[in-house]
Design a protein around this motif. Structure first.
Motif, mmCIF file in Angstrom:
data_model
loop_
_atom_site.group_PDB
_atom_site.id
_atom_site.type_symbol
_atom_site.label_atom_id
_atom_site.label_comp_id
_atom_site.label_asym_id
_atom_site.label_seq_id
_atom_site.Cartn_x
_atom_site.Cartn_y
_atom_site.Cartn_z
ATOM 1 N N ALA A 158 30.147 80.911 10.244
ATOM 2 C CA ALA A 158 31.290 81.829 10.350
ATOM 3 C C ALA A 158 32.572 81.067 10.658
ATOM 4 N N THR B 293 35.768 82.901 10.100
ATOM 5 C CA THR B 293 36.672 83.971 10.530
ATOM 6 C C THR B 293 35.825 85.053 11.212
ATOM 7 N N ARG C 27 28.157 88.805 12.410
ATOM 8 C CA ARG C 27 27.926 89.820 11.375
ATOM 9 C C ARG C 27 27.040 90.949 11.882
ATOM 10 N N PRO D 20 32.945 89.014 8.671
ATOM 11 C CA PRO D 20 33.310 87.611 8.863
ATOM 12 C C PRO D 20 33.119 86.816 7.571
ATOM 13 N N VAL D 21 33.914 85.784 7.398
ATOM 14 C CA VAL D 21 33.678 84.811 6.327
ATOM 15 C C VAL D 21 32.623 83.847 6.845
ATOM 16 N N VAL D 22 31.437 83.892 6.242
ATOM 17 C CA VAL D 22 30.319 83.049 6.675
ATOM 18 C C VAL D 22 30.032 82.034 5.575
ATOM 19 N N GLY E 70 35.420 87.354 2.981
ATOM 20 C CA GLY E 70 34.070 87.629 3.460
ATOM 21 C C GLY E 70 33.294 88.577 2.568
ATOM 22 N N GLU F 148 29.316 88.185 0.744
ATOM 23 C CA GLU F 148 28.216 89.138 0.876
ATOM 24 C C GLU F 148 27.415 89.214 -0.427
#
Length: 410
Positions: A200, A202, A284, A319-321, A356, A360
């Motif tokens: 993550a 963000t 998340r 979140p951007v993961v 993000g 997904e």
């Protein structure tokens, strides 16, 4: 919107000579044009879902390079594929940039400052757009040599929730895409450095709007009514505290109120009031649990006070993961493009970013582009004085081109 055709020289290419040769040649010939594009876009900012002139500017330059962009169904933002004209490409990877501006009044004093009252590129999206346009036109010169297809996503409406990324997905923007990559300006990092983080990078970000209602009354008799202002204060202080005791502190979950409005007279208990804020988390799984938990806690806080309430919990962005393999690939590509010194670690941000949503669906990575010149005090994103070192534009082009090539040949 004008054509942004004036060129200028003098911007240094921090990756000059590192190849590939066709990219070195393109940047050497077009560095001044790249700066001109950025300044033109900066001077002509447009708000989310109103980026019509920016979209037209991009469309014209892409078609002028022999490419075939398509505007997204809402009329702003566009997609464009680059690759060999014959045969079925082995892989398709995507590169994304956001194109919208903020509802802020610019205060940089730059000669190319925003010409639109109350709208400014104070988050670096003018740079992101320019970087992807430069990468597109550079890749177009070598399209017959590309080992696969690169999809360019010029995305609208990143600055509003839940974000234009959902529109891109609905339009099939990731159909056939195996990996996606992006970047964002970071004024904390010096130009030439790229912040990289697996996992993550963000946080999820939701909007809360709580509306309270009460019969109102005289402040001398609060026991005969429901004291709405007291109720607002109870939620303002109580909800963040309760969340801190119900949510694992390692998730980085934080509620911050941004506005509260109620009443006008000092001796009258108001009948209505509204409280708004943002609820963020770096995890998340926690994000999925926050809405029912928040409703439970608000109801518990207000139950003894007799006020009515309506809670609007607007889910924002996940979140951007960053995928580990994609992050490793992008880090290696950055070092190839700029040298080993270019890659640095970066902490997880509590800010939201609708990139993000893409992750997904497909794996990918998102990095931070250093834009600080070191010649003046750094100005943060979303400040009306935010500016950047324009050498970062060429750095960004090298990062995006190098990452696309690495992803296609992995």
């Amino acid at each position: 919107m004008g054509d942004g055709g004036d060129t200028m020289s003098g911007v240094e290419d921090l990756g000059a000579g590192r190849g590939p040769a066709w990219l070195d040649s393109w940047l050497d010939a077009n560095a001044g044009q790249v700066v001109a594009w950025r300044r033109h876009i900066h001077a002509n900012p447009e708000l989310s879902r109103a980026e019509h002139e920016t979209t037209a500017f991009l469309f014209d330059r892409l078609t002028g390079a022999g490419l075939s962009p398509r505007v997204l169904p809402g009329g702003t933002g566009l997609l464009c594929d680059i690759g060999p004209e014959t045969g079925q490409p082995r892989r398709t990877v995507a590169l994304r940039a956001d194109i919208d501006a903020l509802p802020l009044t610019e205060a940089t004093g730059l000669p190319f400052s925003s010409g639109t009252d109350g709208v400014a590129h104070a988050c670096g999206h003018d740079a992101h757009t320019t970087v992807l346009l430069g990468a597109a036109l550079a890749l177009a010169t070598a399209r017959s040599e590309l080992p696969g297809r690169v999809r360019l996503i010029f995305q609208h409406a990143e600055e509003v929730m839940p974000g234009g990324a959902l529109d891109v997905l609905a339009a099939g923007g990731l159909d056939g895409v195996e990996q996606i990559f992006g970047l964002h300006c970071d004024p904390r990092l010096p130009v030439g450095r790229i912040g990289v983080k697996s996992g993550a990078i963000t946080s999820a970000s939701d909007l809360l709007e709580l509306r309270l209602n009460s019969p109102g009354g005289h402040t001398s008799r609060p026991h005969l009514t429901a004291d709405l202002v007291h109720a607002l204060g109870t939620v303002i202080t109580g909800l963040p505290t309760l969340l801190s005791r119900r949510v694992d502190p390692r998730t980085g979950t934080v509620l911050t109120w941004g506005a509260v409005h109620a009443g006008e007279a000092p001796n009258a208990i108001p009948q209505t009031g509204v409280l708004t804020g943002t609820l963020r988390t770096g995890d998340r799984g926690t994000w999925a649990e926050l809405e029912p938990l928040t409703r439970e806690l608000v109801a518990g806080l207000l139950a003894p006070l007799g006020v009515g309430f309506d809670l609007q919990h607007r889910r924002g962005v996940p979140p951007v993961v960053n995928d580990a393999a994609s992050t490793e690939l992008m880090s290696a590509a950055i070092q190839e493009a700029l040298g080993e010194h270019a890659v640095t670690g970066t902490p997880q941000s509590s800010g939201g970013e609708d990139f993000g949503w893409y992750l997904e669906h497909v794996p990918g990575a998102f990095v931070r582009l250093g834009v600080r010149s070191g010649q003046a005090r750094a100005r943060d994103l979303h400040q009306p004085t935010f500016d950047l070192d324009e050498r970062a534009l060429l750095v960004g082009i090298r990062v995006m081109v190098g990452t696309a090539l690495a992803a296609l040949t992995r």
